[in-house]
Design a protein around this motif. Structure first.
Motif, PDB file in Angstrom:
ATOM      1  N   ARG A  80       9.975  21.067   6.913  1.00 14.35           N
ATOM      2  CA  ARG A  80      10.189  19.917   7.800  1.00 14.35           C
ATOM      3  C   ARG A  80       9.048  19.848   8.803  1.00 14.35           C
ATOM      4  O   ARG A  80       8.338  20.830   9.040  1.00 14.35           O
ATOM      5  CB  ARG A  80      11.532  20.002   8.499  1.00 14.35           C
ATOM      6  N   ASP A 101      10.185  11.972  11.425  1.00 15.12           N
ATOM      7  CA  ASP A 101      10.633  13.292  10.999  1.00 15.12           C
ATOM      8  C   ASP A 101      10.507  13.362   9.486  1.00 15.12           C
ATOM      9  O   ASP A 101      11.011  12.487   8.770  1.00 15.12           O
ATOM     10  CB  ASP A 101      12.084  13.542  11.414  1.00 15.12           C
ATOM     11  N   GLU A 103      10.858  15.534   5.809  1.00 15.46           N
ATOM     12  CA  GLU A 103      11.549  16.582   5.053  1.00 15.46           C
ATOM     13  C   GLU A 103      10.805  16.751   3.740  1.00 15.46           C
ATOM     14  O   GLU A 103      10.383  15.760   3.130  1.00 15.46           O
ATOM     15  CB  GLU A 103      12.993  16.182   4.758  1.00 15.46           C
TER      16      GLU A 103
END
Length: 161
Positions: A80, A101, A103
């Motif tokens: 991440r 963000d 992942e």
């Protein structure tokens, strides 16, 4: 430091200087990428997107481009990251600060197989598009229009290469 952590470090360090070739080297042949605008399959599309975005930024916004990243973490399978991009949106010339963000999933060689970025589309559209984004950025209609235009731009970019 785990190999996959190094992959993320390489990716974001390259992104900060708009080095799309190094970014592309971080992805596996069967990579997948999804965010609020793109849904891409295969190395050609994923790497092509980064090449297109870096190329446009170098041509029309290098003077204001800035990327910061933090919170890199990765183990043998997943990772991440948090990143902040500051740039001029090429279509409108408007300044954008996007908070994202990411992942990740990796293969055994330390390459990215799955990359998912999450950001607030309405916040982005208000900055990038101005009044239309403010009024319609929350609607599926505007999101679909932006996605279609981005995909068309990518296909045109890939065809020209």
């Amino acid at each position: 430091m785990h190999l996959n952590h190094k992959t993320l470090e390489t990716f974001y360090t390259a992104f900060a200087v708009l080095d799309a070739d190094t970014m592309a080297s971080c992805y596996a042949a069967d990579a997948r990428f999804d965010d609020e605008v793109f849904s891409l399959r295969g190395h050609q599309e994923v790497a092509g997107m980064w090449r297109m975005l870096c190329s446009v930024t170098q041509a029309k916004g290098r003077d204001v481009w800035r990327l910061t990243y933090s919170g890199l973490a990765a183990d043998a399978q997943r990772g991440r990251a948090h990143w902040e991009a500051y740039y001029r949106f090429s279509t409108t010339g408007r300044m954008v600060h996007n908070s994202i963000d990411g992942e990740f999933e990796f293969n055994a060689a330390g390459q990215i197989v799955v990359h998912r970025d999450h950001f607030n589309f309405w916040r982005w559209s208000r900055q990038a598009l101005g009044a239309p984004g403010l009024l319609l950025g929350w609607t599926p209609m505007l999101r679909s229009k932006v996605r279609a235009q981005a995909q068309a731009n990518l296909q045109k970019f890939l065809a020209a290469r």
